[in-house]
Design an enzyme around this catalytic site. Structure first.
Site, PDB file in Angstrom:
ATOM      1  N   ASN A   1     -33.774  -2.844 -22.880  1.00 55.09           N
ATOM      2  CA  ASN A   1     -34.158  -1.779 -21.940  1.00 55.09           C
ATOM      3  C   ASN A   1     -35.644  -1.889 -21.637  1.00 55.09           C
ATOM      4  OD1 ASN A   1     -35.670  -0.167 -23.979  1.00 55.09           O
ATOM      5  ND2 ASN A   1     -33.643  -0.129 -24.937  1.00 55.09           N
TER       6      ASN A   1
ATOM      7  N   ASP B   1     -27.243   1.730 -27.532  1.00 58.09           N
ATOM      8  CA  ASP B   1     -26.075   2.482 -28.002  1.00 58.09           C
ATOM      9  C   ASP B   1     -24.882   1.554 -28.209  1.00 58.09           C
ATOM     10  OD1 ASP B   1     -27.262   5.031 -28.002  1.00 58.09           O
ATOM     11  OD2 ASP B   1     -27.117   5.101 -25.812  1.00 58.09           O
TER      12      ASP B   1
ATOM     13  N   LYS C   1     -24.488 -21.095 -25.856  1.00 61.09           N
ATOM     14  CA  LYS C   1     -24.778 -20.457 -24.567  1.00 61.09           C
ATOM     15  C   LYS C   1     -23.464 -20.263 -23.797  1.00 61.09           C
ATOM     16  CE  LYS C   1     -27.385 -21.034 -20.374  1.00 61.09           C
ATOM     17  NZ  LYS C   1     -27.375 -22.043 -19.353  1.00 61.09           N
TER      18      LYS C   1
ATOM     19  N   PHE D   1     -36.576  11.514 -30.103  1.00 65.96           N
ATOM     20  CA  PHE D   1     -36.889  11.558 -28.678  1.00 65.96           C
ATOM     21  C   PHE D   1     -35.572  11.677 -27.921  1.00 65.96           C
ATOM     22  CE2 PHE D   1     -41.252  10.572 -27.121  1.00 65.96           C
ATOM     23  CZ  PHE D   1     -41.907  10.686 -28.338  1.00 65.96           C
TER      24      PHE D   1
ATOM     25  N   LYS E   1     -28.924  17.056 -29.067  1.00 67.03           N
ATOM     26  CA  LYS E   1     -29.364  15.963 -29.946  1.00 67.03           C
ATOM     27  C   LYS E   1     -30.069  16.521 -31.172  1.00 67.03           C
ATOM     28  CE  LYS E   1     -29.444  12.287 -26.567  1.00 67.03           C
ATOM     29  NZ  LYS E   1     -30.090  11.642 -25.467  1.00 67.03           N
TER      30      LYS E   1
ATOM     31  N   LYS F   1     -28.304  15.652 -34.652  1.00 62.67           N
ATOM     32  CA  LYS F   1     -28.992  14.641 -35.463  1.00 62.67           C
ATOM     33  C   LYS F   1     -29.909  15.284 -36.509  1.00 62.67           C
ATOM     34  CE  LYS F   1     -28.634  11.400 -31.581  1.00 62.67           C
ATOM     35  NZ  LYS F   1     -29.070  10.140 -31.010  1.00 62.67           N
TER      36      LYS F   1
HETATM   37  O1  PMT Z   1     -41.866   2.598 -24.963  1.00 59.37           O
HETATM   38  P1  PMT Z   1     -42.350   3.246 -23.673  1.00 59.37           P
HETATM   39  O2  PMT Z   1     -42.326   2.280 -22.510  1.00 59.37           O
HETATM   40  O3  PMT Z   1     -43.676   3.920 -23.844  1.00 59.37           O
HETATM   41  O4  PMT Z   1     -41.294   4.373 -23.278  1.00 59.37           O
HETATM   42  C1  PMT Z   1     -41.157   5.540 -24.044  1.00 59.37           C
HETATM   43  C2  PMT Z   1     -39.675   5.980 -24.162  1.00 59.37           C
HETATM   44  C3  PMT Z   1     -39.141   6.381 -22.804  1.00 59.37           C
HETATM   45  C4  PMT Z   1     -38.818   4.843 -24.752  1.00 59.37           C
HETATM   46  C5  PMT Z   1     -39.674   7.197 -25.152  1.00 59.37           C
HETATM   47  O5  PMT Z   1     -40.460   8.229 -24.614  1.00 59.37           O
HETATM   48  C6  PMT Z   1     -38.257   7.703 -25.411  1.00 59.37           C
HETATM   49  O6  PMT Z   1     -37.711   8.523 -24.700  1.00 59.37           O
HETATM   50  N1  PMT Z   1     -37.621   7.180 -26.502  1.00 59.37           N
HETATM   51  C7  PMT Z   1     -36.212   7.467 -26.835  1.00 59.37           C
HETATM   52  C8  PMT Z   1     -35.311   6.631 -25.974  1.00 59.37           C
HETATM   53  C9  PMT Z   1     -33.860   6.820 -26.343  1.00 59.37           C
HETATM   54  O7  PMT Z   1     -33.252   5.958 -26.880  1.00 59.37           O
HETATM   55  O8  PMT Z   1     -33.394   8.043 -26.098  1.00 59.37           O
HETATM   56  P2  PMT Z   1     -31.869   8.518 -26.384  1.00 59.37           P
HETATM   57  O9  PMT Z   1     -31.815   9.857 -25.739  1.00 59.37           O
HETATM   58  O10 PMT Z   1     -30.903   7.482 -25.937  1.00 59.37           O
HETATM   59  O11 PMT Z   1     -31.802   8.632 -27.963  1.00 59.37           O
HETATM   60  C10 PMT Z   1     -32.107   9.841 -28.640  1.00 59.37           C
HETATM   61  C11 PMT Z   1     -32.746   9.552 -29.979  1.00 59.37           C
HETATM   62  O12 PMT Z   1     -31.828   8.865 -30.817  1.00 59.37           O
HETATM   63  C12 PMT Z   1     -34.004   8.695 -29.920  1.00 59.37           C
HETATM   64  O13 PMT Z   1     -34.928   9.192 -30.860  1.00 59.37           O
HETATM   65  C13 PMT Z   1     -33.497   7.308 -30.327  1.00 59.37           C
HETATM   66  O14 PMT Z   1     -34.528   6.573 -30.998  1.00 59.37           O
HETATM   67  C14 PMT Z   1     -32.374   7.660 -31.274  1.00 59.37           C
HETATM   68  N2  PMT Z   1     -31.293   6.669 -31.348  1.00 59.37           N
HETATM   69  C15 PMT Z   1     -30.503   6.384 -30.269  1.00 59.37           C
HETATM   70  C16 PMT Z   1     -29.464   5.500 -30.396  1.00 59.37           C
HETATM   71  C17 PMT Z   1     -29.249   4.857 -31.635  1.00 59.37           C
HETATM   72  N3  PMT Z   1     -28.277   3.977 -31.799  1.00 59.37           N
HETATM   73  N4  PMT Z   1     -30.044   5.142 -32.683  1.00 59.37           N
HETATM   74  C18 PMT Z   1     -31.053   6.022 -32.556  1.00 59.37           C
HETATM   75  O15 PMT Z   1     -31.786   6.272 -33.515  1.00 59.37           O
END
Ligand code: PMT
Length: 404
Positions: free
Chosen positions: A209, A278, A288, A322, A336, A340
């Site tokens: 991403n 995810d 490949k 986040f 969330k 979580k």
């Molecule tokens: O890195 P930058 O370019 O500065 O950008 C910042 C950002 C946009 C990446 C950051 O601000 C941000 O939003 N990070 C979380 C991105 C994300 O994965 O969001 P989510 O809503 O899909 O996940 C929610 C939370 O679960 C996050 O804390 C994520 O780290 C966590 N997660 C998600 C999926 C997974 N399999 N394991 C996780 O721990």
């Protein structure tokens, strides 16, 4: 916050020396007593008169230019400084500080100083990435020197890359962090995740991403300035991590899970700003993948949700997640947070200009179990990081340590 603080501002010879004037002016406006020391080369970029006028103090360049017979200037300045800031710090100035040289007024004063030192490097990207410079930065970080990382953008040499001096506002923010908040996270072990994960499809292709790592790196840098012991678990990033933090590099969500859970029990605060995949490929091809047919269907499976796993295993850790959303922010953020078991969720609407992935700014709303705690306007990621850590430190102090 800076009222009456004695700050030596060392300006060295790079094109960004002109930004030293704005920095000096902002520090004086904030109430600091600023003493400027310039290297000879810095005087080729900006005049001492400019800095004398802005700082309202004499500018020092030559170690032997002793104007007051009652004192030895470099010792007197060093003894009375609360902080020394070198901005911009060239590769040469960094090397001299690392090597303990004392061949001009700035390096001699630095050697005589016992106060904290904050370095804001600025140079060409190849110089910044040169192993000698990297070694010097690591050496200084190990000695407790603090850093304000250079920004990425158009460099004077024509490159568009990392190396430009951090903006004066960001350097002031770091200085204020040190004075106003320094020590607020002292003794705390902070784990920050940053960047995006990479889920391999074959030896040369992967799913990932747009995360650059900037948000997580800003949090790590700010936590360090607040006195924390910081570990970064970083996936794929487009910028270098801040000096002074322990960095564990990972690639996939699975590797991030392993790295994070391996040290989780020792942590006081965990901030999960990484963008974790995810889904990953059910099968990673050893070879490949060959073109065949008009369509290719990939079979994906869910990755483990690291944040959810941490939430389930939570003991006394203060857990911050986040949420990258494009709609119905409040609803998804609160969902969330509860699901979580987070103490706070930082939600960013990544569809807004200036928010989310890649840029230097963000627009966030922070939610706690009680609902919306703070809605921030467009701010630099550094400012977001400082506000977030302030909030965390406040909650930890209020709860007597564990945020509950
Ligand atoms: O890195 P930058 O370019 O500065 O950008 C910042 C950002 C946009 C990446 C950051 O601000 C941000 O939003 N990070 C979380 C991105 C994300 O994965 O969001 P989510 O809503 O899909 O996940 C929610 C939370 O679960 C996050 O804390 C994520 O780290 C966590 N997660 C998600 C999926 C997974 N399999 N394991 C996780 O721990």
């Amino acid at each position: 916050m800076l009222k009456g603080k004695s700050i030596i501002l060392g300006i060295t010879g790079g094109i960004a020396a002109y930004k030293g004037a704005a920095l000096c002016s902002k520090l004086v406006q904030a109430g600091a007593i600023v003493h400027i020391i310039m290297t000879e080369s810095a005087t080729r970029f900006i005049t001492p008169l400019t800095l004398q006028t802005l700082s309202r103090n004499p500018v020092y360049i030559d170690t032997f230019d002793e104007r007051d017979p009652a004192v030895v200037s470099h010792i007197h300045l060093a003894d009375h400084a609360d902080l020394i800031v070198i901005a911009p710090a060239t590769a040469n100035a960094i090397a001299k500080l690392a090597g303990g040289h004392a061949d001009d007024m700035l390096s001699t004063t630095l050697l005589a100083a016992t106060c904290p030192v904050l370095v804001a490097p600025a140079m060409n990207v190849h110089m910044y990435e040169h192993p000698a410079v990297v070694n010097n930065l690591e050496l200084l970080a190990a000695r407790g020197v603090m850093f304000v990382e250079p920004g990425t953008g158009q460099l004077a040499c024509g490159y568009v890359a990392k190396g430009r001096l951090a903006e004066p506002e960001d350097i002031v923010l770091a200085i204020e962090s040190w004075f106003g908040r320094g020590g607020k996270l002292k003794g705390k072990r902070v784990l920050v995740t940053a960047g995006g994960t990479m889920e391999r499809l074959d030896p040369v292709r992967y799913l990932t991403n747009d995360s650059s790592g900037k948000m997580g790196f800003a949090i790590a840098e700010a936590a360090l300035l607040m006195g924390a012991d910081v570990t970064l678990v970083a996936g794929r990033t487009s910028v270098a991590p801040p000096a002074g933090v322990k960095v564990i590099r990972v690639e996939s969500a699975e590797q991030m899970l392993e790295a994070v859970t391996g040290i989780y029990d020792d942590m006081d605060i965990v901030v999960k700003s990484a963008a974790v995949a995810d889904y990953r490929a059910v099968q990673i091809s050893g070879q490949k993948l060959k073109k065949s047919g008009e369509k290719l269907v990939l079979e994906l499976e869910r990755t483990t949700d690291i944040l959810e796993t941490l939430g389930q295993r939570k003991q006394n850790q203060f857990l911050v997640g986040f949420a990258a959303e494009t709609e119905d922010i409040d609803h998804y953020a609160m969902d969330k947070l509860r699901r979580k078991h987070c103490d706070l969720i930082v939600a960013n609407d990544v569809s807004l200009d200036g928010a989310g992935f890649n840029g230097d700014t963000n627009i966030v709303q922070i939610f706690g179990s009680e609902g919306l705690v703070e809605a921030m306007p467009l701010l630099s990621k550094r400012e977001v990081a400082v506000h977030l850590l302030e909030l965390i430190a406040g909650r930890l102090a209020y709860s007597g340590g564990n945020g509950k």
